[in-house]
Each structure stands twice: as C-alpha cells, then as structure tokens.
Write an enzyme that holds these catalytic residues in place. Structure first.
Site, mmCIF file in Angstrom:
data_model
loop_
_atom_site.group_PDB
_atom_site.id
_atom_site.type_symbol
_atom_site.label_atom_id
_atom_site.label_comp_id
_atom_site.label_asym_id
_atom_site.label_seq_id
_atom_site.Cartn_x
_atom_site.Cartn_y
_atom_site.Cartn_z
ATOM 1 C CB SER A 96 -0.961 -0.047 1.188
ATOM 2 O OG SER A 96 -1.842 1.021 1.156
ATOM 3 C CG ASP A 233 -2.434 3.997 -1.617
ATOM 4 O OD1 ASP A 233 -3.134 3.921 -2.641
ATOM 5 O OD2 ASP A 233 -2.488 3.162 -0.695
ATOM 6 C CG ASP A 235 -2.625 -0.486 -2.683
ATOM 7 O OD1 ASP A 235 -2.422 0.617 -2.142
ATOM 8 O OD2 ASP A 235 -3.433 -1.316 -2.225
ATOM 9 C CG ASP A 237 -6.064 0.864 -1.185
ATOM 10 O OD1 ASP A 237 -5.137 1.692 -1.177
ATOM 11 O OD2 ASP A 237 -6.229 0.020 -0.281
HETATM 12 MG MG MG Z 1 -3.328 1.340 -0.315
#
Ligand code: MG
Length: 451
Positions: A96, A233, A235, A237
């Site tokens: 993340s 960020d 990844d 999400d």
């Molecule tokens: Mg994330």
C-alpha cells in the site's frame, strides 16, 4: 513475524518478514481453505513484486488451482476483476502506502478482502504445516491476461462527464501508473500525468499521499491552471486531491463532501466511516437526513459494514473510498472519476465543493504506556471517561473508547504496534478541542499511574 495477518493482510519487509517461501505457503493455505479452482494474482510496482508473484503462482499451481496473472494493476482493479471473472480468490501483492522495502499479500474473496475468520483459518494451515499438494497429474495451469479493459469498461459505464476536465494525475510511480491516466482520458479529461512510470523504488515521492509528498503535484496544478490534482498511494486504493488553487484537500472534508452528495442523490440513507474520522461527516450527513455508521479502523471493516447495512457510500479519512454500487474494495481511480462527476452535479469547483464542509480542530496525543498494560488501561478508562464527561451523548467501544460530546468527541485507543495509548480529540473550536484534550490526557495519566 508474530500473527501472520494484520488489518491489511500479510505485510512486512521483503525477504526478511515476507519471503517467497512464506508467500508460497500462504498461497497454498488460501487455496486449500477456499477450495479454489481459479485464482487471479496481481502486484503493484515494488521491486520484490515479481519474485513474490512467482512464489504465489507456484504455490497455487502446486495445489491444482488455475491462475491468471494480471500484472501491475491497482488493488481495486484486481478486486473488481476477480469478481467479474468469477475467480474463487484474488491475491494482491502490495504494501500500500508503505516504503518500497516493504511488501504484502492482500487476499480477496470476490471483491471483499479477507475477514478475520478466513485469516485465522489460513494462519492455522500455515503454522500447523497442514499443506497438502496435488498429484503431479492434477497441477493447476498459469496464464496471463490484461485485466485493464474489463475495469475501464466498468468505469466508462459508471461515470459520465460532460466537461473536459483539465486534470493533473500523480500515481507516484505506483500501480495506477497506466490505468488512471488511461481511464481519465477515456472519460474525456485533458490529462497531464506526473510520475506515471512504474518504479518500485518510488523515486519521485513517498507512496503515501500527503500535503508534503504532493508538493510537485500542487505546483503543477497551479502552473498549468488545471481544475484539479489527483494522486494515489502505491496500490491506488486511496485517492487524494489538490484543488484548483494548488491547495491539498483535507481527507476528512473531501470524504464528508462526497458522502453528503451520495446521500442527497439517494434521498437519505447510510454512510460508513471509521471511529477516527471527523464529525464534519455527521454535520454534512444531517443536511440530507443521512445516518453515519462508524467502524473499527481498517477498510475491510468499513466494507463489511457497508454490505451489512446497505450503505450508499463509505470510506476512511486516508482517501480509501468505497462505492458499493460497483464493488466493495476502496478504489482510488474510480473515486477520482466519481468525484469529478460530483463536482459537475454540484456545479462547483473543488475548493467550493470542499468549502461547504465545516472545518473542525483535531488534536492528537500519544501517551507512553507499557504494551502489557495498554489494553487493560483503555478498558478501565471506559467508566472513568463516562463519569468525568457525563454530558456525553454517544458512546462506542467498536475500536478503543469513543465518546461523542456536545462540542466534539474523544477517542482513546491502545496502539496496535507501539507501547502507546493514542488520544484523538476533535472540537468545534480550538478552545473546545483544547479543553477535552487536557482533561482526557490527565485522566489517562492518572490511570497509568494507578496501575
Ligand atoms: Mg493502499
């Protein structure tokens, strides 16, 4: 590493905590637990991603699970595609927003990430070495696919923009490097992309989007006279915004503004956030007869509550927003597109849209407390706080102790990782926040001394 799964899956330093050997075992255990016939695997741009992906794929094939490799895509794309393709399980390799030396495995059942029960079952299989491999004739097959188009088709059906928005997008060399600019262009935006090359060292900025890490984005928005800056960020999400003046948008206020619009569209309903989010979310929800449900910190808990309560929207004030009409994983790129659509509907610029949300004052204190005592002390504080703040109008122990007060709220939690008790306070005004903080801090100190 202690407990295998944390609130965001298995996470740790690559090749120290999270090795290919562990990744392979986790893959086998997850496949056994889910009795999985088909799995999808994806990763963010981290240097250790390909090594760990190979290990996951080996594990899955070894127990007879067919695997589709989806390459470098955001977590929400993996989650959406896993559901769309009817995979039994999805694996996302990402840490993340953490620094590049970390990596992690996030596991999905369709579009919902693994809940505690599944995690415990998988952990048991790994730690008790109950791994059972398939006969050589029954190995799974691995192949690759481009998942991006499935996701882009969904986004284009879900969002329609009338205006050609002038946007600057900053994926930070993370997983949205390709799909986010592509999606915004497909929706008719004029896109300038910054840091849109995949690079697992995250050389351009920290993968966590903050006012500080997005300074280049803010400057670019201003220099180009763009309508908005959008960042993700590692990844993707999570989404963060910079307004048309180059000012970083406070996460709580964007969540509250968008949540209010979701309630307005629906003519009321429920939105979900966590215990740490600002009360400006309630203030905005009340305008549209909406209800706010608060969960423990962690996007999985928000998603679960959305599903359980049939909420219209939910999210955490780190930019993780869930749009349940489409899927249940927090989705950065989709949130960005829906945010633009919301601005069109409200006929407002970013700063005007956010300006509708009141600004409250947040204060935080970290109070040192021994690890072996911190949980017990927080428990003992329940009655102390209730007695000392008798005017409280709502009380919750969904995560630590949270009291809603007339002019604010307070939250006391034991840190999950450090020998600390964390106090979070929000007040309508500086004075209100200060009063609550002082009083609560004193009570916590007293309790620690009495122990
Ligand atoms: Mg994330």
């Amino acid at each position: 590493m202690g407990k295998l799964f944390g609130s965001s899956g298995v996470r740790g330093l690559a090749n120290v905590d999270l090795t290919p050997i562990l990744a392979c075992k986790v893959a086998i255990a997850v496949a056994m637990h889910a009795n999985a016939r088909r799995a999808v695997v994806a990763r963010d741009t981290r240097v250790s991603g390909e090594m760990l992906e190979d290990a996951l794929v080996s594990g899955l094939v070894s127990v007879g699970t067919d695997v589709l490799r989806l390459g470098m895509i955001p977590t929400p794309v993996l989650a959406y595609v896993a559901k769309a393709l009817g995979a039994d399980v999805g694996f996302m390799l990402t840490a993340s927003h953490n620094p590049p030396q970390y990596n992690g495995i996030k596991v999905f059942n369709a579009d919902l990430s693994y809940i505690d029960e599944d995690q415990d079952a998988v952990e048991k299989i790994v730690t008790q070495r109950l791994l059972v491999l398939a006969d050589w004739r029954n190995l799974g097959k691995a192949s690759s696919a481009d998942a991006g188009q499935i996701y882009l088709d969904m986004a284009q059906k879900a969002v329609s923009l009338k205006k050609a928005w002038n946007v600057v997008v900053d994926p930070g060399c993370g997983a949205a490097f390709d799909i986010a600019p592509k999606m915004l262009r497909a929706l008719g935006c004029k896109v300038t992309a910054l840091n849109a090359q995949p690079d697992g060292f995250f050389p351009a900025r920290k993968s966590e989007p903050t006012a500080e890490s997005l300074q280049d984005l803010a400057k670019t928005v201003k220099a180009l006279g763009a309508d908005v800056g959008i960042a993700f960020d590692g990844d993707a999400d999570r989404v963060a915004f910079v307004d048309e003046n180059g000012v970083f948008v406070n996460f709580d206020r964007s969540l509250a503004a968008y949540g209010a619009l979701a309630l307005k569209r629906n003519g009321g309903g429920t939105i979900v956030t966590n215990v740490e989010a600002s009360m400006c979310i309630e203030t905005m929800a009340e305008k549209y007869c909406g209800k706010v449900v608060r969960t423990r910190v962690g996007d999985i808990y928000v998603s679960e509550a959305i599903k359980r309560d049939g909420a219209v929207f939910g999210g955490e004030p780190c930019g993780a927003w869930v749009h349940p009409q489409l899927h249940l994983c927090p989705d950065g790129p989709l949130s960005a597109a829906l945010f633009l659509e919301a601005l069109e509907e409200a006929r407002k610029s970013v700063s005007e849209f956010i300006g509708e949300v009141p600004e409250y004052i947040t204060m935080r204190e970290n109070i040192a407390c021994k690890n072996e005592q911190k949980y017990e002390i927080v428990e003992k504080l329940v009655n102390v706080l209730k007695a000392e703040f008798p005017e409280y109008n709502d009380f919750s122990m969904v995560d630590g102790v949270r009291l809603s007060l007339k002019k604010g709220w307070l939250l006391v939690r034991a840190s999950g990782t450090e020998p600390l008790i964390r106090l979070t306070v929000e007040g309508e005004s500086q004075a209100a926040a200060k009063d609550i903080t002082q009083k609560a801090t004193e009570l916590i100190h007293k309790q620690i001394e009495a122990q």
